[in-house]
Design a protein around this motif. Structure first.
Motif, PDB file in Angstrom:
ATOM      1  N   ASN A 143      11.844  37.039  39.666  1.00 22.74           N
ATOM      2  CA  ASN A 143      11.678  35.805  40.436  1.00 22.74           C
ATOM      3  C   ASN A 143      10.820  34.782  39.711  1.00 22.74           C
ATOM      4  O   ASN A 143      10.844  33.601  40.036  1.00 22.74           O
ATOM      5  CB  ASN A 143      11.084  36.121  41.813  1.00 22.74           C
ATOM      6  CG  ASN A 143      12.134  36.741  42.723  1.00 22.74           C
ATOM      7  OD1 ASN A 143      13.316  36.420  42.625  1.00 22.74           O
ATOM      8  ND2 ASN A 143      11.695  37.644  43.586  1.00 22.74           N
ATOM      9  N   ASN A 144      10.056  35.246  38.726  1.00 30.25           N
ATOM     10  CA  ASN A 144       9.219  34.321  37.949  1.00 30.25           C
ATOM     11  C   ASN A 144       9.875  33.829  36.667  1.00 30.25           C
ATOM     12  O   ASN A 144       9.234  33.159  35.872  1.00 30.25           O
ATOM     13  CB  ASN A 144       7.878  35.004  37.604  1.00 30.25           C
ATOM     14  CG  ASN A 144       7.016  35.161  38.856  1.00 30.25           C
ATOM     15  OD1 ASN A 144       7.090  34.340  39.774  1.00 30.25           O
ATOM     16  ND2 ASN A 144       6.222  36.213  38.882  1.00 30.25           N
ATOM     17  N   TRP A 145      11.148  34.208  36.467  1.00 32.35           N
ATOM     18  CA  TRP A 145      11.810  33.791  35.226  1.00 32.35           C
ATOM     19  C   TRP A 145      12.093  32.293  35.200  1.00 32.35           C
ATOM     20  O   TRP A 145      12.321  31.719  34.140  1.00 32.35           O
ATOM     21  CB  TRP A 145      13.112  34.562  35.024  1.00 32.35           C
ATOM     22  CG  TRP A 145      12.915  36.009  34.630  1.00 32.35           C
ATOM     23  CD1 TRP A 145      11.779  36.590  34.151  1.00 32.35           C
ATOM     24  CD2 TRP A 145      13.909  37.046  34.677  1.00 32.35           C
ATOM     25  NE1 TRP A 145      11.983  37.923  33.897  1.00 32.35           N
ATOM     26  CE2 TRP A 145      13.287  38.235  34.209  1.00 32.35           C
ATOM     27  CE3 TRP A 145      15.253  37.092  35.068  1.00 32.35           C
ATOM     28  CZ2 TRP A 145      13.975  39.451  34.124  1.00 32.35           C
ATOM     29  CZ3 TRP A 145      15.930  38.301  34.983  1.00 32.35           C
ATOM     30  CH2 TRP A 145      15.291  39.468  34.516  1.00 32.35           C
ATOM     31  N   GLY A 146      12.124  31.676  36.377  1.00 34.04           N
ATOM     32  CA  GLY A 146      12.318  30.231  36.431  1.00 34.04           C
ATOM     33  C   GLY A 146      13.668  29.749  35.938  1.00 34.04           C
ATOM     34  O   GLY A 146      13.798  28.650  35.389  1.00 34.04           O
TER      35      GLY A 146
END
Lengths: 336, 336
Positions: B186-189
């Motif tokens: 979810n933090n891969w952007g």
């Protein structure tokens, strides 16, 4: 449940190499060490392809011996090859194993499978092994060969043909009743020998591969009896666009089945519709009937004529001792 | 649970006829109305046999679209046929369905399967349908053909050969991370487009059947990349009794994978070991490399050289940007 891949990379390869590698004797199996198997079909031959399988708790009892589970799974497929007139060539195995399954189960399974692969000259060619959160499940895909264009179909029966069946009918269905410990079965009063006969017929099919070539030579139509004689003959009639009149009194029964039937006439329905017989039902013209019967008996397979094919629309009629047609609540068994 | 046969005799036949009958377009499938299928192998050809399957909750999510589950199950097998140099001929299907599965699932499954059978010219030849107390399970047995003796093996790589790979690596493994909703992912952007690219690669493999004939003509060894590049290349090296040196920086990555890697260098291990790529890794002599690459590009398949085969004992070494060999906690993923 999430399909995250798990992390013990070599465990599957180790299980396959240890238990199934020794079974992969066909050169085309490549020792189960490539992505796929390869076979060179015999020139002039067709291949016959069949897949059938068993699931724990559906087709076998969880405490059935693993070697016999393996043999039953393979033999169910070999029975179809026999009925179609094909000689076994080899098979693929897809097996799903619960995580908590003891490794000895797999060892026994592989041993039984190897014994039958050897006995039926039907080597393991390849496979797929997976873990499952569900019950143990085994799928076999069996390949057979026969001369081009000679597969024995369901759809070749003609009015006037005789209906014949191999061996005896109903033993496995009665064996299942015994295995389930039903109250009725406990009252059959069978001695140990007859009881074991029936239990064995349920546990370990004896497919009729000896008659494959004979069926190819003489039968007008054939199929194996796996879902019950009534339902399977109905399928054959339907495919052939004919009907059939069967005399129930001529349906061949074992000593054990005859004894059960004497005390409990109601089991006739179980015998005729119960399934798991792995005998063969076939049709043959009167001109070829004697040759078929003689050839089958020469390889040790008893043949009994049970009725004849008539013009009609797919009805398999079973006629009782008083000339009355029998009605069945459940003409064929199914897992659905 | 008792393996008592159930009583709705025609339900299985009805399901098969309704949903799978229309897929059985090959004459040898006999409309799924006989006990077995029959095929006439092309003269001079070998058959390539493969079985692989998927189980709900293990290989796919229970809420994955049923048509894509069907396609993935078939394509996994087609990918192996491609890597071995074989042209698809047909397949058998064994499917176990939970009792509570909605019939619309089966309808969608059959529709997807039919679309791919048509697209890949790989018709349904036969099958087996059962109810299971466990999760939905699908086994496919696929058959391919190729000229006698030309199957591309794992064991043909020689020191000095180049290692090449089709397409891009790691997308499906990253897509699975997204599908699982992991915190890191979810933090891969990623924007929606790149996110969908990765999710699509996980959900629906794109096997490389276009290059089957090219591999047969030029590759010294090949296999499909389904369990992770590191583990699969190790298997190829082991079978060929060679080693390989791979430069990680040359491993072809998609735009999405490059973006993820930039922000989170630790995902390199996921990319190289995560599996479900359904690309092909192959080895080729330097003399044939250009011809292979040109021919593959002509059919739209990108080819990237990632390293070379060396004398050795089955080691696939992956070398990082600073010339350091990478060590992987999990060289290959397995369900065991």
């Amino acid at each position: 449940v999430s399909p995250q891949r798990q992390l013990r990379g070599s465990a599957e390869d180790r299980l396959i190499a240890r238990y199934f590698g020794p079974l992969a004797k066909h050169p085309g199996a490549l020792g189960l060490a490539d992505d796929a198997a390869t076979i060179t079909p015999p020139p002039g031959c067709d291949l016959v392809l069949k897949t059938d399988g068993v699931i724990s708790g559906v087709h076998f009892f969880p405490d059935d011996p693993a070697d016999l589970v393996a043999k039953k799974a393979l033999r169910m497929n070999l029975s179809d090859l026999a009925a179609k007139g094909a000689k076994p060539l080899g098979f693929l195995l897809a097996i799903a194993l619960p995580k908590d399954l003891a490794e000895v189960w797999l060892a026994d399974f592989a041993r039984g499978l190897g014994e039958d692969a050897e006995y039926y000259d039907c080597p393991l060619l390849g496979g797929d092994t997976d873990r499952t959160p569900g019950p143990t499940a085994v799928s076999i895909m069996a390949f057979g060969t026969l001369p081009h264009g000679t597969m024995v179909r369901r759809n070749g029966a003609k009015a006037g043909d005789r209906v014949i069946v191999t061996g005896t009918i109903g033993d496995a269905a009665l064996g299942l009743r015994l295995r389930q410990g039903s109250a009725a079965a406990n009252n059959w009063g069978l001695g140990e020998r007859l009881r074991d006969n029936l239990l064995d017929r349920y546990l370990l099919p004896q497919p009729r591969n000896e008659v494959a070539e004979i069926l190819r030579g003489y039968a007008s139509a054939a199929m194996d009896v796996s879902d019950g004689l009534v339902g399977d003959l109905s399928k054959l009639c339907h495919a052939s666009k004919v009907s059939a009149d069967i005399e129930c009194q001529r349906v061949p029964l074992s000593e054990a089945a005859r004894k059960v039937l004497t005390g409990d006439p109601g089991v006739m329905e179980t015998i005729l519709t119960g399934g798991d017989d792995y005998e063969i039902i076939a049709t043959v013209t009167p001109a070829k009937q004697r040759a078929l019967t003689t050839a089958a008996q020469a390889v040790g397979v008893p043949i009994t004529e049970i009725g004849e094919v008539t013009a009609g629309d797919g009805d398999a009629r079973f006629i009782g001792a008083q000339g009355n047609p029998l009605a069945f609540a459940r003409p064929s068994f199914s897992h659905f």
